[in-house]
Enzyme design. Structure first.
Site, short mmCIF file in Angstrom:
data_model
loop_
_atom_site.label_atom_id
_atom_site.label_comp_id
_atom_site.label_asym_id
_atom_site.label_seq_id
_atom_site.Cartn_x
_atom_site.Cartn_y
_atom_site.Cartn_z
N GLU A 218 -0.29 5.82 2.73
CA GLU A 218 0.10 6.43 3.99
C GLU A 218 1.59 6.65 4.17
O GLU A 218 2.02 7.57 4.87
CB GLU A 218 -0.48 5.61 5.15
CG GLU A 218 -1.99 5.78 5.19
CD GLU A 218 -2.73 4.75 6.01
OE1 GLU A 218 -2.99 5.05 7.18
OE2 GLU A 218 -3.06 3.67 5.49
N GLY B 72 0.83 -1.21 0.00
CA GLY B 72 0.00 0.00 0.00
C GLY B 72 0.85 1.26 0.00
O GLY B 72 1.96 1.28 0.56
#
Lengths: 174, 694, 327
Positions: free
Chosen positions: B660, B657
């Site tokens: 973030e 991912g």
């Protein structure tokens, strides 16, 4: 109290994206709420409702303003361009194409305001308007990166697309 | 028909919904008006921080022409149980924080609803409040776990003895203030009851979860609730769980029998949609003369509300970052009369790494070792606490690549010596990390009669580019061109999916999409290519069966700052991020997401702070004029790169991912650069000119 | 927001008549602050008299070089005007440092002068504020006041005036032209504003029916050597932490004359007459500039959390004047 319980209304005419509207508005209604809630022109966004984010930016008589701080009733007889009015039919405005090309948005919520603001910036620069970062106030400023960044600072973007927004506007400014 | 194999993944793609977003036709939650007269509900907030609502005098509001109803504890329908007590709207007289919802007013127009809300007279029994976080707060306690399910504390070896014996030690306290997510789109809902069921157009990070919550609250089977969220104007964690506004909309629609619109104002968001808790962190590092770490101790002190425990996992990144035989991490919480903190972009990693990476910089200086070299010297071979192998770990590669690109080799470590006109200039580095999560999801894939494909999954595209990435992933899995694939997301009527949170979306949803597409190809094969065909996938078993490994993304952040010697103003002149995140699905949108995270990190470093009004108990600076987020002029041309990282033990895409990690480490890199520029070490964010003007 | 009657004024006299003797009537200019305050519930007019289209929308240059600025001129038009850019760069810079391009396109000169403080307590009607609700108290004194006043404040109120433009105009000896109940009159801009004392309710000496029609700025021979510098917490679109407007006339290394005003340190645009006095005839050196700053800022009485504004204002003045010497 007195008779202030009843909403006060007024009938105004607005040219929005080239279409004439005669509408009766609550005097309290902002241009932004009239566009969004009454004309179903949902392009201009409400991000703060206090002129602090720029998501509601539209052009009134060609100049960029915050539609949230603008009472609709005070605009009787004005011409308004929203993001929905930037494209020429199916042909996107060059600034819209540049935003796609440079990926100048993520969530897209500030984007209509960024686009209208960018159109305003280009017009202001063409008119020779200075900004606070313009070194020589007597000269006609060129839209370099620093000028674009300063002039676009009234449009907040929490996704952080500024780098790409500046690139997109810079390309159109050339 | 021969299908040309394509490789969409790894190629730049414009966002699928780009044209809608630049023409203003993309419809967000509040912009849906079901085809009936829609009315407006306006939330009313408590003006006390602790106590009870004694009475609400609705007369002044209800006499206004156009007002339909006022709802509060005294007349609201009873709701079913909620996992999150924040959602038990008007179910109790208790007030747990200033700004909590105590009533809602519904009227025919927005203008009238707002005025009526202002005229509501709420009578309170006020009690003294307690809103100041401090390390020695008497209510400080040890939560049973930290978000989402990590151990509260960990300890290995004898860190206290190791600190005692270490040749070089640093013992430092850092603080980060409350920070507010502030997506540009305020939380909004349009709710309407239809045929005993509930339909909501809602701004959220996961429609399946909102559906389940509303079903529980209103005593409905989940399939009687539909949550529609095609476009979401950012969330950054604040839309990861349902918020009181969605409940107010559904409640008001139930009471009035009308379609009801609700939005938070920007000001209301500072109390009602979560925020990053203020945190006080103590970091102790013990090292040999050459910087080799012998001990790491990281303690975090945070606040939560009295409504709901939220325990930020602040020190969890310290558990995986550096090798050291002796180590301890802890978390303690004080329940205060404050709004409930929640997820904000990289909860845990973001504030935790500000402290750890600032401390590493201070240790580097104490040891006289280059800060990049210090980190490389303490690189662990396996996860230093769990002992598990890393699925892949390229921190060192990121640091080296970044150093080369940034021009780190020529850096003079002496602080406060580089002048450019009236500015002091400095550079700083920090590491970044974020876990590679994957959650179970379902998806369907359908071969349409016209030769195209439709992929359905209740994923959320909150600006991440998920819709586009899933289109690319599906195209490759179907061995077709992305133009032939239509991906539908943002609707709870689609196959149930996990949240857009924890940077887990692409990994979780992508796995389900790939499996559904693979199943569809098998079906097509079986039926000789006859269309239509449809196939479904559920990745629960696959995700649960995954090999136990330490899966994390890593990165290196570099910053250059200029500090005005007269005014103390700090401006960032360069930011560079280099990341190791597995395979990048869409380089074009990925780059944007990294830049966006770094931009938010710049704001964290220099300007973001929710100021607690101690006397009244709320966040005082609750608008964009007072709570500063970066403006265009603050942000320089940010450079982003990623290293080649092949990791086939993550998911079918080989991706980690990226939503973030961009914010992680940025603030430390900036703070370290400010020290390098000025010689002043700022350990309390944000770094405003107050500390630097002399 | 309370319902209100809207009327568009056709000329100044009728506008004054429409507001006079109606305590709940207010003038509407660009609306960038008033609409904001109405939405917050801070301002509650029952009648708005829109003066933004009155014929005070031009900028003129008199034969003596003085500027005549119509009160309805938009901030952006004033900043872009060639005469302002040439002869009064500090005024152009002050305008351009304010708010955003969008707000500057809306905001009028008259409205800019009369905008209210952005003190957080003043803007939140759920909290006490002596300016908004006399006698209710001032929570900012003990609460958050990092960006509030260090000079000219009182026990009752520690708010600052938010305008950038007014700081430049204060330095330039601008004169405000008014239409009031008793006809037209003028007022030096520095006398328009009042210190809070024990009655912080009113920011200015104006009667509610007084309408600003024009601002004149006398010619300043050394106006071309002037600068407005604004320090803020982010690079743009933020109110000042401290700002300074300065114009300097130097000959042979000696200060012949100067104009100085500070922003964001006081309840009013703060004309720094003590500093000016200290500088006239002094050598144009950093030491003399620092001495002038001390002469002015010696009166400062900072609060618990805003003492940093004192050295900040000093450094800013020294830096600005030093750069003007070189310029």
């Amino acid at each position: 109290m007195d008779g202030t319980n009843l909403p006060e209304t007024a009938t105004i005419t607005l040219d929005v994206n080239g279409v004439d509207h005669e509408i009766t508005v609550d005097t309290r209604s902002s241009l932004l709420d009239v566009l969004r809630e009454h004309l179903d022109l949902i392009g201009a966004k409400k991000g703060c409702d206090h002129g602090q984010c720029g998501a509601c930016t539209v052009l009134v008589d060609g100049r960029r303003i915050n539609a949230c701080l603008q009472l609709a009733v005070a605009l009787h007889g004005s011409s308004i361009t929203t993001v929905e009015g930037l494209a020429d039919g199916d042909g996107l405005h060059p600034i819209q194409r540049a935003f796609i090309e440079h990926d100048a948005f993520q969530c897209g919520y500030c984007t209509p305001g960024q686009l209208c603001s960018a159109v305003g910036v280009l017009a202001e620069a063409a008119a020779g308007w200075p900004s606070v970062v313009t070194q020589d106030l007597s000269a006609t400023p060129a839209l370099d990166g620093d000028e674009i960044r300063e002039r676009m600072s009234g449009n907040l973007c929490r996704c952080g697309a500024y780098v790409n927004i500046v690139a997109a506007i810079g390309e159109v400014a050339e | 028909m021969t299908v040309t194999p394509t490789r969409a993944v790894g190629t730049d793609f414009d966002r699928v919904e780009a044209a809608e977003k630049v023409t203003g036709t993309a419809r967000y939650a509040y912009e849906h008006a079901p085809d009936r007269d829609t009315v407006y509900a306006v939330p009313v907030q408590s003006v006390i921080a602790r106590g009870e609502v004694v009475n609400v005098d609705t007369d002044g509001a209800l006499t206004l022409p156009g007002v339909i109803a006022a709802v509060w504890h005294g007349n609201a329908p009873r709701l079913g149980p909620a996992d999150d007590p924040e959602l038990a709207l008007f179910q109790s007289r208790r007030v747990a924080y200033r700004g909590q919802l105590v009533a809602g007013v519904i009227a025919e127009t927005l203008e009238t609803a707002r005025e009526a809300a202002r005229r509501l007279r709420v009578e309170y029994a006020q009690e003294p409040h307690d809103v100041v976080l401090r390390v020695d707060h008497p209510k400080m306690y040890k939560p049973s776990k930290v978000n989402p399910a990590y151990p509260t504390d960990t300890e290995y070896g004898d860190p206290d003895a190791a600190l005692e014996k270490a040749a070089v030690t640093v013992d430092l306290t850092y603080s980060t203030p409350a920070e507010h997510n502030n997506p540009m789109e305020p939380h909004a809902t349009v709710a309407v009851w239809e045929n005993d069921g509930l339909v909501v157009y809602d701004s959220n990070q996961g429609s399946s979860a909102v559906r389940d919550t509303l079903a529980g609250l209103f005593g409905l089977p989940p399939d009687a609730v539909r949550v529609i969220a095609p476009h979401v104007g950012g969330g950054f964690g604040s839309k990861g769980t349902p918020r009181p506004g969605v409940v107010l909309a559904a409640l008001a629609a139930k009471v009035t029998g009308r379609a009801v619109k609700v939005t938070m104002t920007r000001q209301q968001m500072f109390a009602l949609v979560g925020y990053r808790t203020p945190i006080i962190q103590r970091v102790r590092l013990g090292a040999d003369e050459d910087g080799t770490l012998r001990a790491i101790v990281h303690d975090a002190f945070e606040q939560t509300s009295t409504v709901q425990e939220f325990a930020e996992q602040t020190t969890t990144p310290t558990r995986i970052m550096y090798a050291a035989p002796n180590r301890r991490t802890t978390h303690r919480l004080a329940p205060l009369d404050v709004p409930t903190p929640s997820w904000m972009r990289a909860p845990g990693e973001c504030p935790g790494m500000f402290a750890l990476e600032s401390a590493m910089d201070e240790l580097a200086i104490a040891c006289g070792v280059d800060p990049i070299e210090l980190r490389i010297r303490n690189e662990p071979e396996t996860d230093p606490e769990s002992g598990l192998p890393f699925s892949s770990r390229n921190l060192v590669a990121c640091l080296r690549e970044g150093a080369a690109r940034f021009g780190w080799a020529d850096r003079d470590p002496a602080p406060g010596v580089r002048r450019e006109g009236r500015r002091l200039v400095g550079t700083g580095v920090a590491a970044a990390t974020y876990p590679a999560y994957r959650l179970p999801s379902r998806a369907t894939a359908r071969a349409e009669p016209d030769g195209g494909f439709t992929v359905r999954i209740a994923a959320a595209d909150i600006g991440t580019g998920a819709r586009t990435a899933l289109t690319q992933i599906a195209a490759d899995a179907l061995r077709t061109a992305p133009e032939r694939v239509r991906v539908e997301v943002g609707d709870s009527a689609l196959p149930t999916a996990s949240l857009a949170g924890g940077s887990s979306g692409t990994a979780s949803w992508g796995t389900a999409v790939v499996r559904a597409c693979e199943a569809l190809l098998r079906e097509l094969d079986r039926y000789g290519g006859r269309r239509p065909q449809e196939a479904a996938a559920d990745t629960t078993a696959e995700v649960e069966a995954a090999e136990r490994l330490s899966r994390h993304a890593f990165g290196a952040q570099f910053a250059e700052v200029g500090v005005d010697v007269d005014t103390g103003e700090v401006r960032v002149s360069r930011l560079l991020g280099v990341f190791g995140v597995g395979r990048v699905i869409n380089p074009k949108t990925a780059r944007s997401q990294f830049i966006g995270g770094m931009t938010m990190g710049l704001g964290m470093a220099l300007m973001e702070e929710g100021v607690m009004d101690v006397e009244f108990g709320d966040y005082l600076n609750h608008d964009f004029a007072q709570y500063h987020i970066p403006a265009c002029a603050d942000v320089p041309d940010i450079e982003v790169h990623w290293v080649d990282e092949v990791d086939d033990r993550l998911n079918p895409m080989g991706s980690k991912g990226i939503g973030e990690i961009g914010i992680v480490g940025t603030a430390a890199a900036v703070a370290n650069a400010v020290h390098h520029a000025t010689g002043v070490r700022v350990r309390d964010l944000p770094i405003r000119l107050d500390r630097l003007v002399g | 927001m309370r319902p209100f009657v809207y009327e568009r004024a056709e000329e100044a006299r009728s506008a004054v008549a429409a507001v006079a003797d109606r305590p709940d009537a207010m003038y509407l200019g660009g609306g960038t602050n008033l609409v904001d305050l109405m939405r917050l519930g801070v301002a509650e007019p029952a009648r708005l008299v829109d003066v933004s289209r009155l014929p005070y929308d031009t900028v003129g240059v008199r034969p003596d070089g003085a500027l005549r600025i119509g009160a309805a001129v938009r901030n952006s038009d004033l900043a872009a005007h060639p005469a302002v850019r040439r002869a009064h760069p500090l005024l152009a810079q002050a305008l351009l440092a304010g708010a955003s391009g969008q707000v500057r396109n809306m905001a009028t000169v008259g409205g800019n002068l009369l905008q209210r403080t952005r003190c957080a307590y003043f803007q939140d009607i759920t909290k006490p504020c002596n300016k908004r609700n006399p006698g209710s108290g001032c929570p900012a004194r003990e609460g958050d006041h990092r960006n509030l006043a260090i000079i000219g404040h009182s026990e009752a109120c520690v708010a600052t005036h938010p305008s950038d433009m007014a700081v430049a105009l204060a330095a330039l000896d601008a004169v405000v032209h008014l239409e009031g109940r008793d006809g037209p009159r003028t007022l030096p801009l520095t006398e328009l504003y009042r210190l809070p004392g024990d009655d912080p309710r009113r920011d200015t000496v104006l009667d509610p029916a007084d309408l600003i029609t024009e601002v004149t700025v006398p010619a300043l021979s050394f106006g071309g050597r002037s600068h407005y510098r604004k320090v803020r917490d982010r690079a743009s679109f933020a109110f000042a932490v401290v700002s300074v407007a300065a114009a300097l006339d130097v000959a042979g290394g000696v200060v012949r004359d100067c104009r100085i005003a500070f922003g964001a340190i006081a309840p009013v645009p703060w004309r720094a007459r003590r500093a000016e006095e200290a500088l006239r005839g002094a050598p144009a050196t950093e030491d003399a500039f620092a001495a002038a700053a001390r002469a002015e800022l010696g009166q400062a009485r900072p609060l618990r959390d805003n003492a940093f504004k004192v050295p900040l204002a000093r450094n800013l003045l020294v830096r600005t004047l030093t750069e003007l010497v070189v310029a």
